[in-house]
Design a protein around this motif. Sequence first.
Motif, PDB file in Angstrom:
ATOM      1  N   PRO A 120       0.844  -1.109  -0.180  1.00  0.00           N
ATOM      2  CA  PRO A 120      -0.105  -0.110  -0.024  1.00  0.00           C
ATOM      3  C   PRO A 120       0.801   1.067  -0.040  1.00  0.00           C
ATOM      4  CG  PRO A 120      -0.858  -1.701   1.570  1.00  0.00           C
ATOM      5  CD  PRO A 120       0.438  -2.292   1.147  1.00  0.00           C
ATOM      6  N   THR A 121       0.148   2.317  -0.698  1.00  0.00           N
ATOM      7  CA  THR A 121       0.917   3.419  -0.614  1.00  0.00           C
ATOM      8  C   THR A 121       0.845   4.376   0.707  1.00  0.00           C
ATOM      9  OG1 THR A 121       0.556   3.816  -3.051  1.00  0.00           O
ATOM     10  CG2 THR A 121       1.326   5.859  -1.966  1.00  0.00           C
ATOM     11  N   GLY A 122       1.904   4.874   1.135  1.00  0.00           N
ATOM     12  CA  GLY A 122       1.645   5.412   2.569  1.00  0.00           C
ATOM     13  C   GLY A 122       0.611   7.002   2.325  1.00  0.00           C
ATOM     14  N   PRO A 123       0.418   7.200   3.572  1.00  0.00           N
ATOM     15  CA  PRO A 123      -0.686   8.122   3.579  1.00  0.00           C
ATOM     16  C   PRO A 123      -0.199   9.642   2.922  1.00  0.00           C
ATOM     17  CG  PRO A 123       0.125   7.666   5.817  1.00  0.00           C
ATOM     18  CD  PRO A 123       0.421   6.729   4.865  1.00  0.00           C
ATOM     19  N   ARG A 124       1.249   9.536   2.785  1.00  0.00           N
ATOM     20  CA  ARG A 124       1.935  11.088   2.841  1.00  0.00           C
ATOM     21  C   ARG A 124       1.590  11.294   1.109  1.00  0.00           C
ATOM     22  NH1 ARG A 124       8.415  11.953   1.571  1.00  0.00           N
ATOM     23  NH2 ARG A 124       8.146  14.199   0.818  1.00  0.00           N
ATOM     24  N   PHE A 125       1.309  10.290   0.462  1.00  0.00           N
ATOM     25  CA  PHE A 125       1.232  10.308  -1.088  1.00  0.00           C
ATOM     26  C   PHE A 125      -0.239  10.315  -1.799  1.00  0.00           C
ATOM     27  CE2 PHE A 125       5.619   8.963  -0.218  1.00  0.00           C
ATOM     28  CZ  PHE A 125       6.271  10.227  -0.854  1.00  0.00           C
ATOM     29  N   PRO A 126      -0.591  10.901  -2.725  1.00  0.00           N
ATOM     30  CA  PRO A 126       0.106  12.085  -3.426  1.00  0.00           C
ATOM     31  C   PRO A 126       0.207  13.125  -2.733  1.00  0.00           C
ATOM     32  CG  PRO A 126      -2.137  11.627  -4.066  1.00  0.00           C
ATOM     33  CD  PRO A 126      -2.132  10.525  -3.462  1.00  0.00           C
ATOM     34  N   ARG A 127       1.147  14.059  -2.691  1.00  0.00           N
ATOM     35  CA  ARG A 127       1.095  15.075  -1.977  1.00  0.00           C
ATOM     36  C   ARG A 127       0.214  16.112  -2.389  1.00  0.00           C
ATOM     37  NH1 ARG A 127       7.313  16.363  -3.280  1.00  0.00           N
ATOM     38  NH2 ARG A 127       6.518  15.164  -5.137  1.00  0.00           N
ATOM     39  N   ARG A 128      -0.181  17.395  -1.698  1.00  0.00           N
ATOM     40  CA  ARG A 128      -1.054  18.326  -1.969  1.00  0.00           C
ATOM     41  C   ARG A 128      -1.263  18.599  -3.409  1.00  0.00           C
ATOM     42  NH1 ARG A 128       2.192  21.063   0.771  1.00  0.00           N
ATOM     43  NH2 ARG A 128       2.968  23.212   0.088  1.00  0.00           N
ATOM     44  N   ASN A 129      -2.414  19.469  -4.071  1.00  0.00           N
ATOM     45  CA  ASN A 129      -2.534  19.590  -5.298  1.00  0.00           C
ATOM     46  C   ASN A 129      -1.130  20.625  -5.657  1.00  0.00           C
ATOM     47  OD1 ASN A 129      -4.703  18.680  -5.243  1.00  0.00           O
ATOM     48  ND2 ASN A 129      -5.985  20.519  -5.499  1.00  0.00           N
ATOM     49  N   GLY A 130      -0.755  20.067  -6.896  1.00  0.00           N
ATOM     50  CA  GLY A 130       0.304  20.996  -7.680  1.00  0.00           C
ATOM     51  C   GLY A 130       1.851  20.551  -7.214  1.00  0.00           C
ATOM     52  N   VAL A 131       1.985  20.130  -5.995  1.00  0.00           N
ATOM     53  CA  VAL A 131       3.434  19.722  -5.455  1.00  0.00           C
ATOM     54  C   VAL A 131       3.975  18.624  -6.337  1.00  0.00           C
ATOM     55  CG1 VAL A 131       4.813  19.034  -3.648  1.00  0.00           C
ATOM     56  CG2 VAL A 131       2.555  20.508  -3.263  1.00  0.00           C
ATOM     57  N   PRO A 132       3.454  17.618  -6.793  1.00  0.00           N
ATOM     58  CA  PRO A 132       4.087  16.526  -7.478  1.00  0.00           C
ATOM     59  C   PRO A 132       4.696  17.106  -8.820  1.00  0.00           C
ATOM     60  CG  PRO A 132       2.173  15.564  -6.410  1.00  0.00           C
ATOM     61  CD  PRO A 132       1.963  17.036  -6.290  1.00  0.00           C
ATOM     62  N   GLU A 133       4.115  17.969  -9.423  1.00  0.00           N
ATOM     63  CA  GLU A 133       4.460  18.782 -10.636  1.00  0.00           C
ATOM     64  C   GLU A 133       5.514  19.791 -10.254  1.00  0.00           C
ATOM     65  OE1 GLU A 133       4.604  19.961 -14.457  1.00  0.00           O
ATOM     66  OE2 GLU A 133       3.190  18.453 -13.809  1.00  0.00           O
ATOM     67  N   LYS A 134       5.445  20.446  -9.373  1.00  0.00           N
ATOM     68  CA  LYS A 134       6.524  21.196  -9.251  1.00  0.00           C
ATOM     69  C   LYS A 134       7.704  20.796  -8.591  1.00  0.00           C
ATOM     70  CE  LYS A 134       3.196  25.201  -7.998  1.00  0.00           C
ATOM     71  NZ  LYS A 134       2.470  25.921  -7.167  1.00  0.00           N
ATOM     72  N   ARG A 135       7.647  19.710  -7.605  1.00  0.00           N
ATOM     73  CA  ARG A 135       8.651  18.993  -7.112  1.00  0.00           C
ATOM     74  C   ARG A 135       8.486  17.593  -7.262  1.00  0.00           C
ATOM     75  NH1 ARG A 135       7.306  22.594  -2.754  1.00  0.00           N
ATOM     76  NH2 ARG A 135       6.851  20.770  -1.442  1.00  0.00           N
ATOM     77  N   PRO A 136       9.044  16.991  -8.309  1.00  0.00           N
ATOM     78  CA  PRO A 136       8.890  15.580  -8.583  1.00  0.00           C
ATOM     79  C   PRO A 136       9.863  14.747  -7.671  1.00  0.00           C
ATOM     80  CG  PRO A 136       9.332  16.772 -10.676  1.00  0.00           C
ATOM     81  CD  PRO A 136       9.407  17.863  -9.630  1.00  0.00           C
TER      82      PRO A 136
END
Length: 227
Positions: free
Chosen positions: A208-224
């Motif tokens: 299972p993917t940990g509760p941290r992911f995905p990060r909040r809106n826009g963060v995965p794009e800005k900080r891969p």
Amino acid sequence: MPGDDAEIASALLNAGVDRELADRLAVYGALLLEANRKVNLTGAKDSAALIPHLLDALTLAGDVRESLVDVGSGGGLPGIPLALATGARVVLVEPVAKKAAFLERALRECGLAGEALAERAEIVARDERFRAAFAYATARAVSRAPTVAELTVPLLRVGGRALLQRSVPEARERQALEDAAPMLGARLIEERQLAGDRRVFVLEKLQPTGPRFPRRNGVPEKRPLCY
């Protein structure tokens, strides 16, 4: 334009697609080209330009057998062609409302089981109805590879696979994808070469993917991750 469906079906038949599937893809393709004149759904402006996109989507047909989520679906590629080819129920995630409305129409007129969600992938992946719910996830022409992994893997159940269609990445991006996968509970198991510079990166979800992911809106794009 009139005749788009006939042109698409003929071209697909010539490319080796069987008649029934070619006809169903032609219906979808004609809908897409018609709608594209009002809403920017695809860079393909005519039947000839659309055919390679349909065939590219079908390169994943042998991988998909059941529930599929297509992230950043846009005009429905590759999700709708894959649903037509495999019979899989498909959920299309597209944050732009006008595009999502087209996707709903296309699902209905193509007789497909599924739904379109006018929402960001970060939000969908935290919805209990969709998190860890799918056997397969796809994303085409969406951001850098680690970003796409963060937006798709949380939607997969354990044992599921993310099928990422991409051009050849730079070494740094590929390494970041490989390093980010375990953070999401997955691993990179295959890099499949297609025609030209096209690749399919296959991630398998191991836990299972940990509760941290995905990060909040826009963060995965800005900080891969790991990039």
